[in-house]
Enzyme design. Structure first.
Site, short mmCIF file in Angstrom:
data_model
loop_
_atom_site.label_atom_id
_atom_site.label_comp_id
_atom_site.label_asym_id
_atom_site.label_seq_id
_atom_site.Cartn_x
_atom_site.Cartn_y
_atom_site.Cartn_z
N LEU A 215 0.84 -1.20 0.00
CA LEU A 215 0.00 0.00 0.00
C LEU A 215 0.88 1.25 0.00
O LEU A 215 1.76 1.40 0.84
CB LEU A 215 -0.90 0.00 1.23
CG LEU A 215 -1.67 1.29 1.53
CD1 LEU A 215 -2.67 1.59 0.42
CD2 LEU A 215 -2.37 1.20 2.87
N CYS A 216 0.64 2.13 -0.94
CA CYS A 216 1.34 3.42 -0.94
C CYS A 216 0.55 4.44 -1.75
O CYS A 216 -0.25 4.10 -2.62
CB CYS A 216 2.76 3.29 -1.48
SG CYS A 216 2.88 2.63 -3.15
N VAL A 217 0.78 5.71 -1.42
CA VAL A 217 0.09 6.83 -2.07
C VAL A 217 1.14 7.86 -2.46
O VAL A 217 2.10 8.10 -1.72
CB VAL A 217 -0.96 7.46 -1.12
CG1 VAL A 217 -1.61 8.69 -1.77
CG2 VAL A 217 -2.03 6.44 -0.75
N GLY A 225 -7.70 10.82 2.02
CA GLY A 225 -8.50 9.62 2.23
C GLY A 225 -8.28 8.52 1.21
O GLY A 225 -9.06 7.56 1.16
N CYS A 228 -7.26 4.94 2.90
CA CYS A 228 -8.41 4.34 3.59
C CYS A 228 -9.43 3.77 2.60
O CYS A 228 -9.93 2.65 2.78
CB CYS A 228 -9.09 5.37 4.48
SG CYS A 228 -8.20 5.75 6.00
N ASN A 254 6.24 1.18 12.62
CA ASN A 254 5.49 2.07 11.72
C ASN A 254 4.15 2.43 12.35
O ASN A 254 3.10 1.87 12.02
CB ASN A 254 5.28 1.39 10.36
CG ASN A 254 4.82 2.37 9.29
OD1 ASN A 254 4.33 3.45 9.59
ND2 ASN A 254 4.97 1.98 8.04
N SER A 255 4.19 3.38 13.27
CA SER A 255 2.98 3.75 14.01
C SER A 255 1.95 4.44 13.11
O SER A 255 0.75 4.32 13.33
CB SER A 255 3.35 4.68 15.18
OG SER A 255 4.03 5.83 14.71
N VAL A 256 2.41 5.16 12.09
CA VAL A 256 1.49 5.84 11.18
C VAL A 256 0.64 4.82 10.42
O VAL A 256 -0.58 4.96 10.31
CB VAL A 256 2.27 6.74 10.19
CG1 VAL A 256 1.31 7.34 9.16
CG2 VAL A 256 3.00 7.84 10.93
N TYR A 261 -4.46 1.52 9.48
CA TYR A 261 -5.17 0.24 9.38
C TYR A 261 -6.23 0.11 10.47
O TYR A 261 -7.35 -0.36 10.21
CB TYR A 261 -4.18 -0.92 9.47
CG TYR A 261 -3.29 -1.05 8.25
CD1 TYR A 261 -3.85 -1.21 6.98
CD2 TYR A 261 -1.91 -1.01 8.36
CE1 TYR A 261 -3.04 -1.33 5.86
CE2 TYR A 261 -1.09 -1.13 7.24
CZ TYR A 261 -1.66 -1.29 6.00
OH TYR A 261 -0.86 -1.40 4.89
#
EC number: 2.3.1.255
Length: 288
Positions: A215-217, A225, A228, A254-256, A261
């Site tokens: 997953l990446c943006v 959004g 999500c 990786n807390s972000v 999730y």
């Protein structure tokens, strides 16, 4: 006589710059200069040679992956004939269909992978090599193997009147959704099972699960959004395939990503007495 030879070597890098792929050759040793020292002792002469390898910036040979058109315009969405799509805001989430979409997904993953190491030497070359390898891997995975199915999901910008965009400028996010089978004895993905001489896959419908990865943006499209909504679309796609359990791994530091999730409906699986194959990650399952 003592002879010292200094050579230079060229390295192979595969690079991408917008609409071009550059290939650079390596392992061709070219003499740079030579220093000769004569030394005599009585009637004997000795000859020694020392080679020193020096790395130099690579030369460029222009080429591109066969069939890719980086100036290709994004076709209107109805041309794809997709019923399974999810519209949100200014974007649409759906399965990738074009090679140029696969390539852009691969490039976004390369950017994400090297995002925190932008100061490393030749980082652009490494990203381009990573993207080419990932592009080939995506196409290979999407062909399926051993009854398993993989889809590359992308988020693309919606069409706007009188605005034409190329494919590579339309794709802003990506992830992979795999429909897999548990191995014999597994109760969750990545569980250590008792070693067997032959590892079998239980291909009963109830033993299938969905798995999300990569997953990446794009940096320019974050905080809208997109991540999500791609996750929600992936979960719904898995359920339409008859799969109820959907998992994802996330690194413990990786807390972000963990927050993302959990906000979307994933919860950490309490493996408890079970052993996991990777102690650096948490396994999360969609529960909403």
């Amino acid at each position: 006589m003592s002879t010292i030879s200094i050579h230079r070597t060229e390295t192979l890098r595969i690079t991408h710059a917008r609409s071009r792929i550059f290939r650079q050759r390596y392992r061709r040793t070219i003499p740079l200069w030579k220093l000769t020292i004569n030394s005599r002792s009585s009637d004997t002469s000795k000859k020694e040679e020392l080679s020193v390898q020096i790395s130099i910036p690579p030369q460029v040979d222009q080429s591109r992956p066969e069939g890719l058109r980086f100036d290709r315009l994004q076709p209107p969405e109805p041309e794809f004939g997709h019923e399974d799509r999810f519209e949100f805001g200014k974007f649409v989430a759906r399965e990738a269909m074009l090679d140029e979409e696969y390539w852009t997904a691969a490039w976004l993953r390369a950017e994400s992978h090297w995002e925190d190491r932008s100061n490393e030497r030749y980082v652009d070359n490494y990203k381009r090599k990573f993207a080419e390898q990932e592009f080939n891997a995506i196409k290979r995975r999407c062909k399926g193997m051993q009854g398993q199915k993989c889809s590359c999901i992308v988020a693309v910008k919606k069409e706007e009147k009188h605005i034409k965009r190329s494919v590579i400028k339309s794709v802003v996010g990506t992830l992979d959704l795999s429909i897999r089978y548990f191995l014999q004895g597994e109760t969750f993905p990545g569980e250590k099972v008792k070693s067997q001489l032959f590892c079998s896959i239980n291909q009963e419908g109830s033993n299938r699960y969905g798995y999300i990865a990569n997953l990446c943006v794009a940096k320019s499209a974050r905080r809208q959004g997109i991540a999500c909504n791609m996750l929600r679309f992936a979960v719904e796609s898995a359920r339409l395939s008859g799969v109820e359990q959907v998992y994802v791994h996330v690194h413990k530091n990786n807390s972000v990503a963990q927050e993302l999730y959990q906000k979307t409906g994933f919860k950490i699986v309490e493996t408890g007495k079970f052993e996991s194959l990777d102690d650096d990650t948490y396994l999360l399952q969609y529960t909403s």
